[in-house]
Design a protein around this motif. Structure first.
Motif, short mmCIF file in Angstrom:
data_model
loop_
_atom_site.label_atom_id
_atom_site.label_comp_id
_atom_site.label_asym_id
_atom_site.label_seq_id
_atom_site.Cartn_x
_atom_site.Cartn_y
_atom_site.Cartn_z
N VAL A 207 129.72 11.23 54.17
CA VAL A 207 128.85 10.10 53.84
C VAL A 207 127.67 10.55 52.98
CG1 VAL A 207 129.43 8.56 55.77
CG2 VAL A 207 127.72 10.37 56.09
N GLU A 208 127.85 11.61 52.19
CA GLU A 208 126.75 12.10 51.37
C GLU A 208 126.32 11.07 50.34
OE1 GLU A 208 130.52 14.05 49.60
OE2 GLU A 208 129.79 13.29 51.52
N ASP A 209 127.23 10.16 49.96
CA ASP A 209 126.89 9.14 48.97
C ASP A 209 125.98 8.05 49.54
OD1 ASP A 209 129.15 8.49 50.59
OD2 ASP A 209 129.53 6.75 49.30
N LEU A 210 125.75 8.07 50.85
CA LEU A 210 124.90 7.06 51.49
C LEU A 210 123.46 7.55 51.69
CD1 LEU A 210 127.32 5.82 54.32
CD2 LEU A 210 127.00 4.87 52.02
N ALA A 211 123.12 8.71 51.20
CA ALA A 211 121.83 9.34 51.50
C ALA A 211 120.64 8.43 51.24
CB ALA A 211 121.68 10.64 50.71
#
Length: 252
Positions: free
Chosen positions: A144-148
């Motif tokens: 979920v790194e794109d949700l940071a």
């Protein structure tokens, strides 16, 4: 959002001691209430995986909160890596049920995960570059790194669970207490969580999971303890009894 901290020492874990040892534990939410957990004993070897299985009200969340120092001990003792409560506070991370988190609190996903580093920073020190990097690595671990930069209020249920586990990973604790991490999440999230828990155990860390899904997860644990009405029981909870708890609930 409640993330309590307490005065504590950062003691070195005793490598010969169990990760968690509890003797005669009694817990109640007030001096006038009946015990929510009574005469509880357990010894969890370091590097093992344990399932706590039981219906709502069995005492699973009560046990976790007591180990974290969030509930007073009425009787008995709790030792973590050979030390009394508080001495290895930074070595223990508690992942509450999603329903206990205020998801409307105005912070980003990255800010929430960085909170896992605060136990090392203290109250008034700001996170450093290293802490931010660790938080981002934890988000990447949970895919979920794109949700940071997203506000936590915009997350789906599965995303919420992944972010909470990322926060737990960021603390880099040796004992993880996970309260219903697979409850009401999608199949993809369940597999990601299962893979990460397997990796954590392979690193020699200790994982204790409160779950209603033991029939689906039996091979992932070294042992299981069944709870009912605040006590250990040798009887396996009935399917109907556990099925009635397959929903988000913070009442156990």
């Amino acid at each position: 959002m409640k993330f309590p901290y307490c005065q504590h020492r950062h003691s070195t874990p005793d490598p010969q001691a169990p990760a968690l040892e509890i003797k005669g534990l009694g817990i109640s939410y007030s001096s006038e209430e009946k015990f929510a957990l009574k005469d509880f004993n357990i010894s969890v070897p370091a590097g093992s995986a344990l399932a706590l299985v039981g219906p709502n009200g069995a005492g699973k969340s009560t046990l976790f909160k007591a180990v974290c120092g969030l509930l007073p001990v009425r009787s008995g003792s709790i030792r973590v890596f050979g030390h009394p409560l508080g001495a290895c506070h930074h070595r223990v991370v508690y992942l509450p049920q999603r329903s206990e988190i205020d998801w409307h609190f105005p912070i980003s996903v990255l800010d929430l995960v960085v909170m896992g580093r605060y136990v090392y920073l203290g109250w008034f020190n700001k996170p450093q570059k290293k802490d931010i990097e660790i938080a981002r690595d934890a988000l990447k671990e949970m895919n979920v790194e794109d949700l940071a930069d997203r506000q936590i209020s915009k997350l789906s249920g599965g995303q919420q669970q992944r972010v909470l586990i990322a926060r737990a990973l960021a603390q880099n604790a040796d004992l993880l207490l996970l309260d219903e991490p697979l409850n009401a999440v999608d199949v993809s999230t369940r597999q990601t969580v299962a893979d990460v828990l397997h990796k954590i155990k392979a690193q020699g860390k200790t994982v204790i999971v409160a779950t209603h899904y033991y029939d689906q997860e039996e091979g992932r644990y070294d042992q299981a303890i069944y709870l009912k009405d605040g006590k250990k029981t040798s009887a396996t909870p009935g399917v109907a009894e556990l099925d009635s708890t397959h929903k988000d609930c913070d009442c156990n």
